[in-house]
Design a protein around this motif. Sequence first.
Motif, PDB file in Angstrom:
ATOM      1  N   TYR A 193       0.833  10.392   3.607  1.00  0.00           N
ATOM      2  CA  TYR A 193       0.183  10.649   2.333  1.00  0.00           C
ATOM      3  C   TYR A 193      -1.274  10.230   2.234  1.00  0.00           C
ATOM      4  O   TYR A 193      -1.979  10.688   1.328  1.00  0.00           O
ATOM      5  CB  TYR A 193       0.959   9.966   1.193  1.00  0.00           C
ATOM      6  CG  TYR A 193       2.315  10.581   0.988  1.00  0.00           C
ATOM      7  CD1 TYR A 193       2.455  11.833   0.391  1.00  0.00           C
ATOM      8  CD2 TYR A 193       3.460   9.921   1.397  1.00  0.00           C
ATOM      9  CE1 TYR A 193       3.696  12.403   0.209  1.00  0.00           C
ATOM     10  CE2 TYR A 193       4.719  10.475   1.200  1.00  0.00           C
ATOM     11  CZ  TYR A 193       4.826  11.719   0.614  1.00  0.00           C
ATOM     12  OH  TYR A 193       6.053  12.294   0.436  1.00  0.00           O
ATOM     13  N   GLU A 194      -1.751   9.371   3.128  1.00  0.00           N
ATOM     14  CA  GLU A 194      -3.178   8.997   3.080  1.00  0.00           C
ATOM     15  C   GLU A 194      -4.005  10.040   3.812  1.00  0.00           C
ATOM     16  O   GLU A 194      -3.632  10.550   4.851  1.00  0.00           O
ATOM     17  CB  GLU A 194      -3.422   7.603   3.706  1.00  0.00           C
ATOM     18  CG  GLU A 194      -3.106   6.483   2.764  1.00  0.00           C
ATOM     19  CD  GLU A 194      -3.521   5.123   3.304  1.00  0.00           C
ATOM     20  OE1 GLU A 194      -3.723   4.249   2.497  1.00  0.00           O
ATOM     21  OE2 GLU A 194      -3.635   4.962   4.530  1.00  0.00           O
ATOM     22  N   HIS A 195      -5.160  10.319   3.281  1.00  0.00           N
ATOM     23  CA  HIS A 195      -6.011  11.354   3.882  1.00  0.00           C
ATOM     24  C   HIS A 195      -7.139  10.715   4.623  1.00  0.00           C
ATOM     25  O   HIS A 195      -7.855   9.936   4.316  1.00  0.00           O
ATOM     26  CB  HIS A 195      -6.555  12.307   2.830  1.00  0.00           C
ATOM     27  CG  HIS A 195      -5.438  12.941   2.018  1.00  0.00           C
ATOM     28  ND1 HIS A 195      -4.745  14.025   2.469  1.00  0.00           N
ATOM     29  CD2 HIS A 195      -4.908  12.597   0.837  1.00  0.00           C
ATOM     30  CE1 HIS A 195      -3.841  14.344   1.557  1.00  0.00           C
ATOM     31  NE2 HIS A 195      -3.921  13.500   0.566  1.00  0.00           N
TER      32      HIS A 195
ATOM     33  N   ARG B 212       0.839  -1.215   0.000  1.00  0.00           N
ATOM     34  CA  ARG B 212       0.000   0.000   0.000  1.00  0.00           C
ATOM     35  C   ARG B 212       0.865   1.253   0.000  1.00  0.00           C
ATOM     36  O   ARG B 212       0.576   2.233  -0.697  1.00  0.00           O
ATOM     37  CB  ARG B 212      -0.930   0.011   1.226  1.00  0.00           C
ATOM     38  CG  ARG B 212      -2.225  -0.699   0.980  1.00  0.00           C
ATOM     39  CD  ARG B 212      -3.269  -0.577   2.083  1.00  0.00           C
ATOM     40  NE  ARG B 212      -3.273   0.639   2.858  1.00  0.00           N
ATOM     41  CZ  ARG B 212      -3.373   0.677   4.181  1.00  0.00           C
ATOM     42  NH1 ARG B 212      -3.459  -0.443   4.884  1.00  0.00           N
ATOM     43  NH2 ARG B 212      -3.392   1.826   4.826  1.00  0.00           N
TER      44      ARG B 212
ATOM     45  N   LEU C 143       2.252   5.882   4.861  1.00  0.00           N
ATOM     46  CA  LEU C 143       0.791   5.884   4.815  1.00  0.00           C
ATOM     47  C   LEU C 143       0.209   7.025   5.644  1.00  0.00           C
ATOM     48  O   LEU C 143      -0.729   7.692   5.213  1.00  0.00           O
ATOM     49  CB  LEU C 143       0.233   4.530   5.265  1.00  0.00           C
ATOM     50  CG  LEU C 143       0.523   3.357   4.336  1.00  0.00           C
ATOM     51  CD1 LEU C 143       0.068   2.041   4.970  1.00  0.00           C
ATOM     52  CD2 LEU C 143      -0.127   3.557   2.970  1.00  0.00           C
TER      53      LEU C 143
ATOM     54  N   ILE D   4       1.045   4.233  -2.831  1.00  0.00           N
ATOM     55  CA  ILE D   4       0.923   5.666  -2.517  1.00  0.00           C
ATOM     56  C   ILE D   4       2.088   6.443  -3.138  1.00  0.00           C
ATOM     57  O   ILE D   4       1.896   7.504  -3.736  1.00  0.00           O
ATOM     58  CB  ILE D   4       0.881   5.894  -0.980  1.00  0.00           C
ATOM     59  CG1 ILE D   4      -0.405   5.342  -0.397  1.00  0.00           C
ATOM     60  CG2 ILE D   4       1.090   7.351  -0.621  1.00  0.00           C
ATOM     61  CD1 ILE D   4      -1.643   6.137  -0.712  1.00  0.00           C
TER      62      ILE D   4
END
Length: 189
Positions: A187-189, A145, A184, A149
């Motif tokens: 950069y993950e929202h 994952r 993660l 990303i």
Amino acid sequence: MENVLIVSNTNTTMGIISDLLRTETFNRIITTQNGAQARRYINELDFDLIIIDTPLPDEMGDDLSMTAAEKSSAGIILIIDQQNVLEIGAEVEDYGIFALPKPISSEFFYQSVKLLTASRKRVMNLENENQKLQKKIEEIRIVDRAKLILIQVLKMTEPQAQRYIEKQSMDLRQTRLTTAENILRTYEH
């Protein structure tokens, strides 16, 4: 092995079984004479071995053995009258319960305990290996994952993303999993 629960309606049987088990390395042997108390012990403590000598004053003991098999990872021996051993043994065998006929010789009982403990150790080793593999699979998923990303957000190629994670892990002296989790979070929202 650590803890053993012996359930029998007679002190004589409990004493004989306890004496036979003392030759093994059991830290604690707990005894009770009824199913209700045994159920409380099973809910409160972890046992490595549970021995049930039927019948009990408040129940036969086969339901107790199946409940114990569902609620614990203990090896279970159910001692049953000779005339009922085939019928009840067939009923409980799908739960991994060893059904032994009465009267039982001390040699046969001892060998049964040894077989059960060896089987239980093998199962526990397989469960530990399974947990390690599940953890490794989860780590691979998280790292994948994180690579995705990096590919999507930073327009890296898959080899570049892989190299980035490995280099960050080495530079920061942390696992690939920790690096991937940090990516993660960033950069993950």
